[in-house]
Write a protein that holds these residues in place. Structure first.
Motif, PDB file in Angstrom:
ATOM      1  N   LYS A 226       0.847  -1.182   0.000  1.00 25.85           N
ATOM      2  CA  LYS A 226       0.000   0.000   0.000  1.00 25.85           C
ATOM      3  C   LYS A 226       0.884   1.233   0.000  1.00 25.85           C
ATOM      4  O   LYS A 226       1.255   1.771   1.041  1.00 25.85           O
ATOM      5  N   GLN A 227       1.197   1.661  -1.207  1.00 27.40           N
ATOM      6  CA  GLN A 227       1.994   2.866  -1.438  1.00 27.40           C
ATOM      7  C   GLN A 227       1.590   3.401  -2.802  1.00 27.40           C
ATOM      8  O   GLN A 227       1.580   2.656  -3.783  1.00 27.40           O
ATOM      9  N   HIS A 228       1.202   4.648  -2.860  1.00 32.59           N
ATOM     10  CA  HIS A 228       0.632   5.204  -4.085  1.00 32.59           C
ATOM     11  C   HIS A 228       1.592   5.013  -5.258  1.00 32.59           C
ATOM     12  O   HIS A 228       2.806   5.095  -5.110  1.00 32.59           O
ATOM     13  N   ARG A 229       1.005   4.765  -6.413  1.00 34.59           N
ATOM     14  CA  ARG A 229       1.806   4.486  -7.605  1.00 34.59           C
ATOM     15  C   ARG A 229       2.763   5.623  -7.943  1.00 34.59           C
ATOM     16  O   ARG A 229       3.796   5.418  -8.583  1.00 34.59           O
ATOM     17  N   ALA A 230       2.393   6.871  -7.534  1.00 35.30           N
ATOM     18  CA  ALA A 230       3.251   8.010  -7.841  1.00 35.30           C
ATOM     19  C   ALA A 230       4.588   7.922  -7.118  1.00 35.30           C
ATOM     20  O   ALA A 230       5.556   8.578  -7.517  1.00 35.30           O
ATOM     21  N   GLN A 231       4.653   7.107  -6.069  1.00 34.03           N
ATOM     22  CA  GLN A 231       5.896   6.921  -5.314  1.00 34.03           C
ATOM     23  C   GLN A 231       6.334   5.472  -5.494  1.00 34.03           C
ATOM     24  O   GLN A 231       6.051   4.601  -4.682  1.00 34.03           O
ATOM     25  N   ASP A 232       7.019   5.217  -6.576  1.00 36.07           N
ATOM     26  CA  ASP A 232       7.364   3.851  -6.938  1.00 36.07           C
ATOM     27  C   ASP A 232       8.323   3.248  -5.914  1.00 36.07           C
ATOM     28  O   ASP A 232       9.293   3.887  -5.492  1.00 36.07           O
ATOM     29  N   ALA A 233       8.043   2.033  -5.510  1.00 33.43           N
ATOM     30  CA  ALA A 233       8.869   1.348  -4.511  1.00 33.43           C
ATOM     31  C   ALA A 233       9.756   0.322  -5.196  1.00 33.43           C
ATOM     32  O   ALA A 233       9.269  -0.547  -5.916  1.00 33.43           O
ATOM     33  N   SER A 234      11.035   0.407  -4.961  1.00 34.36           N
ATOM     34  CA  SER A 234      11.945  -0.613  -5.465  1.00 34.36           C
ATOM     35  C   SER A 234      11.969  -1.795  -4.509  1.00 34.36           C
ATOM     36  O   SER A 234      11.648  -1.665  -3.327  1.00 34.36           O
ATOM     37  N   THR A 235      12.333  -2.951  -5.025  1.00 41.11           N
ATOM     38  CA  THR A 235      12.369  -4.173  -4.233  1.00 41.11           C
ATOM     39  C   THR A 235      13.782  -4.734  -4.237  1.00 41.11           C
ATOM     40  O   THR A 235      14.394  -4.870  -5.295  1.00 41.11           O
ATOM     41  N   CYS A 251      17.855  -9.412  -9.368  1.00 40.72           N
ATOM     42  CA  CYS A 251      16.608  -9.663 -10.088  1.00 40.72           C
ATOM     43  C   CYS A 251      16.775  -9.164 -11.515  1.00 40.72           C
ATOM     44  O   CYS A 251      17.011  -7.968 -11.740  1.00 40.72           O
ATOM     45  N   ILE A 252      16.694 -10.066 -12.469  1.00 42.63           N
ATOM     46  CA  ILE A 252      16.819  -9.726 -13.884  1.00 42.63           C
ATOM     47  C   ILE A 252      15.435  -9.875 -14.512  1.00 42.63           C
ATOM     48  O   ILE A 252      14.908 -10.985 -14.612  1.00 42.63           O
ATOM     49  N   GLN A 255      12.843 -12.299 -12.890  1.00 42.15           N
ATOM     50  CA  GLN A 255      13.443 -13.545 -12.420  1.00 42.15           C
ATOM     51  C   GLN A 255      14.458 -13.253 -11.330  1.00 42.15           C
ATOM     52  O   GLN A 255      15.422 -12.503 -11.541  1.00 42.15           O
ATOM     53  N   ILE A 256      14.245 -13.827 -10.156  1.00 42.44           N
ATOM     54  CA  ILE A 256      15.185 -13.670  -9.057  1.00 42.44           C
ATOM     55  C   ILE A 256      16.293 -14.703  -9.236  1.00 42.44           C
ATOM     56  O   ILE A 256      16.028 -15.913  -9.302  1.00 42.44           O
ATOM     57  N   GLN A 257      17.507 -14.228  -9.339  1.00 44.34           N
ATOM     58  CA  GLN A 257      18.653 -15.109  -9.590  1.00 44.34           C
ATOM     59  C   GLN A 257      19.176 -15.663  -8.273  1.00 44.34           C
ATOM     60  O   GLN A 257      19.715 -14.924  -7.455  1.00 44.34           O
ATOM     61  N   ILE A 258      18.990 -16.949  -8.044  1.00 44.16           N
ATOM     62  CA  ILE A 258      19.423 -17.606  -6.818  1.00 44.16           C
ATOM     63  C   ILE A 258      20.501 -18.625  -7.171  1.00 44.16           C
ATOM     64  O   ILE A 258      20.282 -19.534  -7.971  1.00 44.16           O
ATOM     65  N   GLN A 259      21.653 -18.452  -6.565  1.00 45.11           N
ATOM     66  CA  GLN A 259      22.772 -19.355  -6.842  1.00 45.11           C
ATOM     67  C   GLN A 259      22.610 -20.643  -6.016  1.00 45.11           C
ATOM     68  O   GLN A 259      22.214 -20.571  -4.865  1.00 45.11           O
TER      69      GLN A 259
END
Length: 259
Positions: A226-235, A251-252, A255-259
């Protein structure tokens, strides 16, 4: 490493196969509260007790990444009126919000600050035809869209929608009993996710951000914030062994790259 998840999300991934309970069991049990230890006794099967022990230890260990002075044992929890777990007001850094999900060998824990957050992780497997499940649980347009896809693509699309719906309902503390069809999602060819909510949810989809990711071994993971789209959240992604190693993950695309 002290992390600050303001206006962003940290996703902690724990592979239960990497946790050696023979060596860590006593430590993990010392972290837990008396209520948590009593709760473990309700699981008759040892493997389920071990799974819950790793889950609770993993949550405490991930929270302790946000302070060099708060050990895993010091975190205190309570439940909201709707039963959603959260940090108690008496717990340090109570502004942290979290949600977790477990499926198969993996545990995912999402953490941010102040915002509602929901996480759902699923190992893609199914016994019933997915089109029948979609007709039962999804909205009519979603079920029709799934049925019109080539069969090889149906599994991927079904679980994308399922995890997005669960992540949103978990963030709200509602549970799937409120109806998976009440939150409807569309994913375009570029992976952009848009949502539409039933009036009964009394919510505005513009106040939310949704993300979907793929893990190795046929797992998928969705996030609702829950965070307005105007304030994009990175992960930001990390692989964690509770009480031990922390490894940033890349993350490419989705796809999360897990070794």
């Amino acid at each position: 490493m002290i992390l600050q998840p303001h206006n962003i999300v940290h996703l902690w991934l724990i592979d239960q196969r990497s946790v050696h309970l023979d060596d860590q069991r006593d430590t993990f049990e010392q972290w837990l509260s008396e209520d948590e230890l009593d709760g473990l006794k309700h699981y008759s099967r040892p493997e389920l007790r071990d799974e819950q022990l790793i889950t609770r230890a993993g949550l405490r260990s991930s929270l302790s990444q946000y302070s060099d002075s708060i050990p895993p044992k010091r975190w205190q929890f309570e439940r909201s009126e709707r039963g959603k777990p959260r940090l108690s007001d008496d717990s340090p850094m109570s502004e942290l919000s979290f949600n977790l999900s477990h499926s198969g060998d993996w545990l995912a824990i999402g953490i941010t600050v102040d915002n509602l957050i929901g996480v759902d992780l699923q190992l893609r497997h199914h016994q019933k035809p997915l089109t029948e499940l979609a007709e039962r649980f999804f909205s009519a347009p979603e079920a029709e869209e799934l049925a019109n896809l080539p069969e090889p693509r149906q599994s991927e699309h079904f679980f994308r929608l399922w995890t997005l719906k669960e992540a949103y309902l978990k963030a709200r503390g509602l549970g799937i009993a409120h109806g998976l069809d009440k939150a409807r999602f569309h994913i375009d060819n570029n992976g952009l996710i848009t949502a539409e909510f039933d009036d009964s949810l009394k919510d505005d989809p513009h106040d939310w951000q949704f993300h979907h990711y793929e893990l190795d071994d046929d797992y998928c993971l969705s996030l609702a914030l829950k965070q307005h789209r105007a304030q994009d959240a990175s992960t930001h992604f990390y692989k964690l062994i509770p009480g031990g190693h922390v490894e940033p993950l890349e993350c490419i695309g989705h796809q999360i790259q897990i070794q």
